[in-house]
Design an enzyme around this catalytic site. Structure first.
Site, PDB file in Angstrom:
ATOM      1  N   SER A 177     -47.438  17.679  27.102  1.00 46.52           N
ATOM      2  CA  SER A 177     -48.237  17.349  28.283  1.00 46.52           C
ATOM      3  C   SER A 177     -49.167  18.521  28.582  1.00 46.52           C
ATOM      4  O   SER A 177     -49.981  18.881  27.739  1.00 46.52           O
ATOM      5  CB  SER A 177     -47.338  17.005  29.474  1.00 46.52           C
ATOM      6  OG  SER A 177     -48.098  16.522  30.561  1.00 46.52           O
ATOM      7  N   HIS A 203     -49.687  13.404  26.872  1.00 48.15           N
ATOM      8  CA  HIS A 203     -50.164  12.827  28.131  1.00 48.15           C
ATOM      9  C   HIS A 203     -51.661  13.091  28.262  1.00 48.15           C
ATOM     10  O   HIS A 203     -52.087  14.234  28.390  1.00 48.15           O
ATOM     11  CB  HIS A 203     -49.430  13.438  29.323  1.00 48.15           C
ATOM     12  CG  HIS A 203     -47.973  13.130  29.347  1.00 48.15           C
ATOM     13  ND1 HIS A 203     -47.065  13.911  30.031  1.00 48.15           N
ATOM     14  CD2 HIS A 203     -47.249  12.127  28.786  1.00 48.15           C
ATOM     15  CE1 HIS A 203     -45.850  13.393  29.891  1.00 48.15           C
ATOM     16  NE2 HIS A 203     -45.934  12.316  29.134  1.00 48.15           N
ATOM     17  N   ASP A 299     -40.436  14.195  31.377  1.00 51.45           N
ATOM     18  CA  ASP A 299     -40.624  13.145  30.385  1.00 51.45           C
ATOM     19  C   ASP A 299     -40.242  13.666  29.002  1.00 51.45           C
ATOM     20  O   ASP A 299     -40.716  14.720  28.575  1.00 51.45           O
ATOM     21  CB  ASP A 299     -42.084  12.673  30.390  1.00 51.45           C
ATOM     22  CG  ASP A 299     -42.302  11.462  29.497  1.00 51.45           C
ATOM     23  OD1 ASP A 299     -41.338  10.686  29.298  1.00 51.45           O
ATOM     24  OD2 ASP A 299     -43.436  11.285  29.002  1.00 51.45           O
TER      25      ASP A 299
END
Length: 357
Positions: A177, A203, A299
């Site tokens: 991310s 992401h 996540d």
């Protein structure tokens, strides 16, 4: 209680400035301390109050965002989130901004469905909070989520011994991310032309993953491209999940394939690392090698624990080389990580694990 993250919005559109201010102000963990129509006005605003994060447009009159970003990073480094258009030109400029030091990218909000506006609000607020943490290089106070976090259960069942596939073919799954664009470049540039098949969730907003894939494809020895539904996982190739779609690993006979599909936000993201990792646990099991790189939040942590429990080799990026030590930290905390390594040691470790040594 920690004070809110202070944000300065810089965009030449009054409508965009107001929309962003409204979205951010609705989050109790964020305070909009000012808006500016261009970098010159922004500089004046910063004389009165120094923000924790700057939300910056790229295309502006008098001085473009890239020039302003370079000045910020050389004179007074601050976390910068790029607010970009979804055009091809906008995507290329955004990656140039990441090279100059921007830590996150969001797409400009626009009117749409209720689901679109709700998800835009979540992504924009999360991007700003991630940027604020990036300056500290450590986990800080975690504000209460403004939306429920769905787990990978929303997309597929958990792995079981029954679903484990007996095969010897290795496959690599990677999640990242905040700070992941540069981390993935380091990781993929180290891969040889005959590297094992790689599936990646980074992401990133919709429409940017295609340009990101092409950028990596031009500098890596392996082929890198945005995944399409039904793609076959092949040696010497990395597939990157499209922005705004989940990517699942599947098995079709003797081959791994990917399924690209819509679905709810999982762990507040789509694509979600947890969804990819859980699918790898189900269909590859011990034949998967997983790496979780820099990023805010959790996540991928639960999915990595599932991979670990199914016998996969799991690696997390260490705190010293992370922009934000969030996702790796959570994976380590859950007990799903075999090794914690600096960024430049992860690719060699993945290759060794795939070779069985």
């Amino acid at each position: 209680m920690a004070r809110p993250c202070r944000v300065l919005i810089v965009d030449d559109s009054a409508l965009v400035r107001q929309t962003l201010a409204d979205l951010l102000s609705a989050d109790p963990g964020i305070e909009v301390v000012g808006t500016a129509s261009d970098p010159f006005v922004a500089a004046k605003r910063m004389e009165a109050v120094v923000p924790d994060v700057i939300l910056l447009d790229i295309e502006m009159p008098r001085m473009d965002g890239l020039t302003f970003l370079r000045k910020i990073m050389t004179q007074h480094p601050l976390p910068v989130v790029i607010c970009s258009s979804v055009t091809e030109q906008g995507a290329e400029a955004t990656f140039k901004a990441m090279e100059y030091g921007a830590v996150e990218v969001i797409t400009k909000p626009r009117l749409g469905t209720k689901r679109f506006l709700e998800e835009s609000s979540i992504r924009i607020c999360d991007a700003v909070k991630a940027a604020a943490r990036a300056r500290l290089h450590r986990l800080g106070h975690r504000t209460r989520d403004v939306a429920p976090k769905l787990t990978a259960d929303a997309m597929l069942p958990g792995p079981t011994n029954f679903t484990r596939v007996q095969t010897t073919e290795k496959v690599v799954v990677v999640g990242a991310s905040t700070g992941g664009t540069e981390a993935l470049q380091v990781f993929l540039e180290a891969m040889p032309p005959d590297a094992p098949p790689i599936a990646i969730v980074q992401h990133m907003p919709e429409h940017f993953t295609g340009a990101f894939s092409r950028r990596l494809d031009g500098i890596c020895r392996i082929r890198v491209r945005e995944a399409e539904d039904g793609d076959i996982m092949a040696r010497g190739q990395a597939l990157i999940a499209p922005g705004s779609s989940h990517m699942l690993l599947k098995r079709n006979g003797s081959r791994y394939t990917v399924e690209v599909k819509d679905g709810p936000l999982v762990r507040r993201h789509r694509p979600s690392v947890d969804v990819l990792f859980r699918s790898a646990a189900r269909y590859a099991g011990a034949n998967a090698v997983a790496a979780i790189l820099t990023g805010m939040g959790d996540d991928g942590a639960a999915g990595m624990k599932e991979l670990h429990d199914m016998g996969a080799h799991t690696i997390a990026q260490d705190e010293a080389t992370c922009i934000v030590f969030g996702m790796p930290h959570e994976a380590i905390r859950l007990g799903g990580v075999d090794r914690v390594l600096p960024l430049d040691a992860i690719a060699p470790a993945v290759l060794k694990a795939c070779a069985g040594s």
